[in-house]
Design a protein around this motif. Structure first.
Motif, PDB file in Angstrom:
ATOM      1  N   PHE A 188       0.830  -1.209   0.000  1.00  0.00           N
ATOM      2  CA  PHE A 188       0.000   0.000   0.000  1.00  0.00           C
ATOM      3  C   PHE A 188       0.865   1.259   0.000  1.00  0.00           C
ATOM      4  O   PHE A 188       0.510   2.270  -0.609  1.00  0.00           O
ATOM      5  CB  PHE A 188      -0.920  -0.011   1.224  1.00  0.00           C
ATOM      6  N   ARG A 189       2.008   1.163   0.660  1.00  0.00           N
ATOM      7  CA  ARG A 189       2.929   2.311   0.718  1.00  0.00           C
ATOM      8  C   ARG A 189       3.905   2.324  -0.458  1.00  0.00           C
ATOM      9  O   ARG A 189       4.846   3.112  -0.484  1.00  0.00           O
ATOM     10  CB  ARG A 189       3.714   2.253   2.027  1.00  0.00           C
ATOM     11  N   ASN A 190       3.669   1.423  -1.432  1.00  0.00           N
ATOM     12  CA  ASN A 190       4.498   1.339  -2.636  1.00  0.00           C
ATOM     13  C   ASN A 190       5.967   1.059  -2.315  1.00  0.00           C
ATOM     14  O   ASN A 190       6.873   1.554  -2.984  1.00  0.00           O
ATOM     15  CB  ASN A 190       4.386   2.633  -3.458  1.00  0.00           C
ATOM     16  N   ARG A 191       6.180   0.232  -1.308  1.00  0.00           N
ATOM     17  CA  ARG A 191       7.536  -0.193  -0.973  1.00  0.00           C
ATOM     18  C   ARG A 191       7.811  -1.525  -1.671  1.00  0.00           C
ATOM     19  O   ARG A 191       6.899  -2.333  -1.872  1.00  0.00           O
ATOM     20  CB  ARG A 191       7.693  -0.355   0.543  1.00  0.00           C
ATOM     21  N   PRO A 192       9.051  -1.783  -2.044  1.00  0.00           N
ATOM     22  CA  PRO A 192       9.357  -3.014  -2.800  1.00  0.00           C
ATOM     23  C   PRO A 192       9.193  -4.269  -1.951  1.00  0.00           C
ATOM     24  O   PRO A 192       9.415  -4.264  -0.741  1.00  0.00           O
ATOM     25  CB  PRO A 192      10.817  -2.807  -3.209  1.00  0.00           C
ATOM     26  N   LEU A 193       8.817  -5.345  -2.640  1.00  0.00           N
ATOM     27  CA  LEU A 193       8.729  -6.661  -2.022  1.00  0.00           C
ATOM     28  C   LEU A 193       9.599  -7.625  -2.812  1.00  0.00           C
ATOM     29  O   LEU A 193       9.657  -7.558  -4.042  1.00  0.00           O
ATOM     30  CB  LEU A 193       7.277  -7.159  -1.995  1.00  0.00           C
ATOM     31  N   PHE A 194      10.271  -8.530  -2.111  1.00  0.00           N
ATOM     32  CA  PHE A 194      11.204  -9.453  -2.732  1.00  0.00           C
ATOM     33  C   PHE A 194      10.697 -10.888  -2.585  1.00  0.00           C
ATOM     34  O   PHE A 194       9.752 -11.161  -1.841  1.00  0.00           O
ATOM     35  CB  PHE A 194      12.594  -9.291  -2.109  1.00  0.00           C
ATOM     36  N   ASP A 195      11.346 -11.798  -3.307  1.00  0.00           N
ATOM     37  CA  ASP A 195      10.949 -13.204  -3.236  1.00  0.00           C
ATOM     38  C   ASP A 195      11.291 -13.774  -1.862  1.00  0.00           C
ATOM     39  O   ASP A 195      12.328 -13.436  -1.277  1.00  0.00           O
ATOM     40  CB  ASP A 195      11.668 -14.016  -4.309  1.00  0.00           C
ATOM     41  N   PRO A 196      10.436 -14.650  -1.348  1.00  0.00           N
ATOM     42  CA  PRO A 196      10.753 -15.294  -0.064  1.00  0.00           C
ATOM     43  C   PRO A 196      11.934 -16.233  -0.214  1.00  0.00           C
ATOM     44  O   PRO A 196      12.267 -16.661  -1.328  1.00  0.00           O
ATOM     45  CB  PRO A 196       9.470 -16.068   0.266  1.00  0.00           C
ATOM     46  N   PRO A 197      12.575 -16.586   0.876  1.00  0.00           N
ATOM     47  CA  PRO A 197      13.738 -17.480   0.794  1.00  0.00           C
ATOM     48  C   PRO A 197      13.355 -18.857   0.275  1.00  0.00           C
ATOM     49  O   PRO A 197      12.275 -19.369   0.577  1.00  0.00           O
ATOM     50  CB  PRO A 197      14.233 -17.550   2.243  1.00  0.00           C
ATOM     51  N   ASP A 198      14.239 -19.422  -0.532  1.00  0.00           N
ATOM     52  CA  ASP A 198      14.012 -20.753  -1.091  1.00  0.00           C
ATOM     53  C   ASP A 198      14.436 -21.788  -0.052  1.00  0.00           C
ATOM     54  O   ASP A 198      15.587 -22.211   0.004  1.00  0.00           O
ATOM     55  CB  ASP A 198      14.810 -20.923  -2.381  1.00  0.00           C
ATOM     56  N   SER A 199      13.474 -22.179   0.792  1.00  0.00           N
ATOM     57  CA  SER A 199      13.800 -23.082   1.894  1.00  0.00           C
ATOM     58  C   SER A 199      12.605 -23.969   2.191  1.00  0.00           C
ATOM     59  O   SER A 199      11.450 -23.537   2.099  1.00  0.00           O
ATOM     60  CB  SER A 199      14.174 -22.273   3.144  1.00  0.00           C
ATOM     61  N   ASN A 200      12.887 -25.224   2.524  1.00  0.00           N
ATOM     62  CA  ASN A 200      11.829 -26.154   2.915  1.00  0.00           C
ATOM     63  C   ASN A 200      11.611 -26.185   4.425  1.00  0.00           C
ATOM     64  O   ASN A 200      10.800 -26.975   4.911  1.00  0.00           O
ATOM     65  CB  ASN A 200      12.167 -27.568   2.437  1.00  0.00           C
ATOM     66  N   LEU A 201      12.345 -25.325   5.146  1.00  0.00           N
ATOM     67  CA  LEU A 201      12.242 -25.342   6.595  1.00  0.00           C
ATOM     68  C   LEU A 201      10.819 -25.079   7.061  1.00  0.00           C
ATOM     69  O   LEU A 201      10.320 -25.739   7.981  1.00  0.00           O
ATOM     70  CB  LEU A 201      13.192 -24.306   7.197  1.00  0.00           C
ATOM     71  N   GLY A 202      10.140 -24.123   6.417  1.00  0.00           N
ATOM     72  CA  GLY A 202       8.771 -23.814   6.806  1.00  0.00           C
ATOM     73  C   GLY A 202       7.843 -25.004   6.643  1.00  0.00           C
ATOM     74  O   GLY A 202       6.966 -25.240   7.481  1.00  0.00           O
ATOM     75  N   LYS A 203       8.051 -25.796   5.576  1.00  0.00           N
ATOM     76  CA  LYS A 203       7.216 -26.978   5.351  1.00  0.00           C
ATOM     77  C   LYS A 203       7.456 -28.026   6.433  1.00  0.00           C
ATOM     78  O   LYS A 203       6.509 -28.658   6.925  1.00  0.00           O
ATOM     79  CB  LYS A 203       7.490 -27.567   3.973  1.00  0.00           C
ATOM     80  N   TYR A 204       8.725 -28.217   6.790  1.00  0.00           N
ATOM     81  CA  TYR A 204       9.033 -29.196   7.828  1.00  0.00           C
ATOM     82  C   TYR A 204       8.432 -28.772   9.174  1.00  0.00           C
ATOM     83  O   TYR A 204       7.882 -29.602   9.909  1.00  0.00           O
ATOM     84  CB  TYR A 204      10.544 -29.360   7.965  1.00  0.00           C
ATOM     85  N   LEU A 205       8.529 -27.483   9.470  1.00  0.00           N
ATOM     86  CA  LEU A 205       7.976 -26.993  10.732  1.00  0.00           C
ATOM     87  C   LEU A 205       6.450 -27.070  10.735  1.00  0.00           C
ATOM     88  O   LEU A 205       5.835 -27.344  11.765  1.00  0.00           O
ATOM     89  CB  LEU A 205       8.435 -25.558  10.992  1.00  0.00           C
ATOM     90  N   ALA A 206       5.832 -26.834   9.571  1.00  0.00           N
ATOM     91  CA  ALA A 206       4.375 -26.969   9.480  1.00  0.00           C
ATOM     92  C   ALA A 206       3.955 -28.409   9.753  1.00  0.00           C
ATOM     93  O   ALA A 206       2.967 -28.668  10.446  1.00  0.00           O
ATOM     94  CB  ALA A 206       3.889 -26.520   8.109  1.00  0.00           C
ATOM     95  N   GLY A 207       4.724 -29.365   9.217  1.00  0.00           N
ATOM     96  CA  GLY A 207       4.435 -30.771   9.493  1.00  0.00           C
ATOM     97  C   GLY A 207       4.588 -31.099  10.963  1.00  0.00           C
ATOM     98  O   GLY A 207       3.778 -31.843  11.537  1.00  0.00           O
ATOM     99  N   THR A 208       5.622 -30.522  11.592  1.00  0.00           N
ATOM    100  CA  THR A 208       5.811 -30.722  13.030  1.00  0.00           C
ATOM    101  C   THR A 208       4.635 -30.147  13.813  1.00  0.00           C
ATOM    102  O   THR A 208       4.154 -30.765  14.777  1.00  0.00           O
ATOM    103  CB  THR A 208       7.120 -30.051  13.482  1.00  0.00           C
ATOM    104  N   GLN A 209       4.166 -28.970  13.404  1.00  0.00           N
ATOM    105  CA  GLN A 209       3.007 -28.369  14.062  1.00  0.00           C
ATOM    106  C   GLN A 209       1.781 -29.280  13.969  1.00  0.00           C
ATOM    107  O   GLN A 209       1.039 -29.448  14.940  1.00  0.00           O
ATOM    108  CB  GLN A 209       2.674 -27.014  13.416  1.00  0.00           C
ATOM    109  N   MET A 210       1.567 -29.865  12.798  1.00  0.00           N
ATOM    110  CA  MET A 210       0.400 -30.728  12.617  1.00  0.00           C
ATOM    111  C   MET A 210       0.464 -31.943  13.534  1.00  0.00           C
ATOM    112  O   MET A 210      -0.544 -32.324  14.141  1.00  0.00           O
ATOM    113  CB  MET A 210       0.293 -31.165  11.155  1.00  0.00           C
TER     114      MET A 210
END
Length: 256
Positions: A188-210
């Motif tokens: 909304f403030r027209n600030r740049p956004l970049f690609d998220p890090p290429d990592s599977n860590l979030g997927k592994y942690l999501a599985g742990t959460q489940m």
């Protein structure tokens, strides 16, 4: 009425009607499964809560896909094998949400753990099926993300309401919404956004959460043990959200 307007009305009708019809089916099925007097509810009917949650998720996905313009009739493409599995997962999570309004002394005390655990198993299957049979679509991706996020709201809410998790564990329920709100504010403030890090860590942690949430919802798992383990499961997931936000907003790992 012009043909173009008629087609637009049919499209809108499908985008609204399919979610509502799906939710009604879920409500009818749950009403038939719950025996009279089998649920000690607090205020609301859990079947209606579950149906409302499912309808809301499908309406959100339909609206977001339609606005993207990537699929002209998003919910007409709902019934592939992979999307059917994802829809089943969403329905299971919606049933879990219905237990928020059920007293923990219910005869269905195992319900949240069983339904959420089954949804977690389907989460491992729907993506693999989509890639195998060539059904990777924007709709499927949006459904998968929406139901993942909703599952991390429904299960902790039930666990907290039943006293099986501390209230601060709900921070995992709000993490993605806070993350998305932060990115929206930056855009909304027209600030740049970049690609998220290429990592599977979030997927592994999501599985742990489940796995952890399934155990936390199980009546036979000691509550004291769940509370002791909870900080060690929660903190890494929150740190990954913080890391992703810092990368996407360019604060680390990218040039402003």
């Amino acid at each position: 009425m012009t043909e173009q307007r008629s087609g637009r009305l049919r499209s809108v009708g499908a985008q609204v009607g399919v979610p509502i019809a799906t939710a009604v089916v879920l409500v009818v099925v749950l009403r038939a499964l719950y025996p009279p007097g089998g649920l000690e509810t607090r205020v609301f009917d859990p079947a209606l809560v579950a149906g409302g949650c499912l309808a809301g998720q499908l309406l959100y996905v339909s609206h977001s896909v339609r606005r993207s313009g990537a699929e002209q009739r998003p919910l007409f493409g709902l019934f592939g094998v992979a999307n059917a599995l994802t829809l089943c997962r969403g329905s299971l999570y919606a049933v879990v949400a219905g237990f928020v309004v059920v007293a923990p002394e219910t005869m269905f005390a195992w319900g949240p753990a069983l339904f959420y655990g089954a949804g977690a198993v389907l989460d491992r299957l729907d993506g693999a099926v989509a890639r195998t049979v060539g059904e990777v679509t924007l709709l499927g991706e949006r459904l998968d993300m929406a139901f993942d996020t909703f599952g991390f709201v429904a299960a902790p809410l039930v666990a907290v309401a039943w006293g099986q998790l501390p209230v601060w564990y709900l921070s995992i329920s709000s993490a993605r919404y806070v993350y998305r709100a932060g990115l929206g504010w930056r855009a909304f403030r027209n600030r740049p956004l970049f690609d998220p890090p290429d990592s599977n860590l979030g997927k592994y942690l999501a599985g742990t959460q489940m796995v952890f949430l399934t155990a936390a919802l199980a009546p036979t798992v000691p509550t004291s043990l769940v509370w002791q383990v909870a900080p060690f499961v929660l903190l890494p997931s929150l740190l990954v959200f913080a890391r992703d936000f810092l990368v996407v907003t360019g604060r680390i790992g990218a040039e402003q």
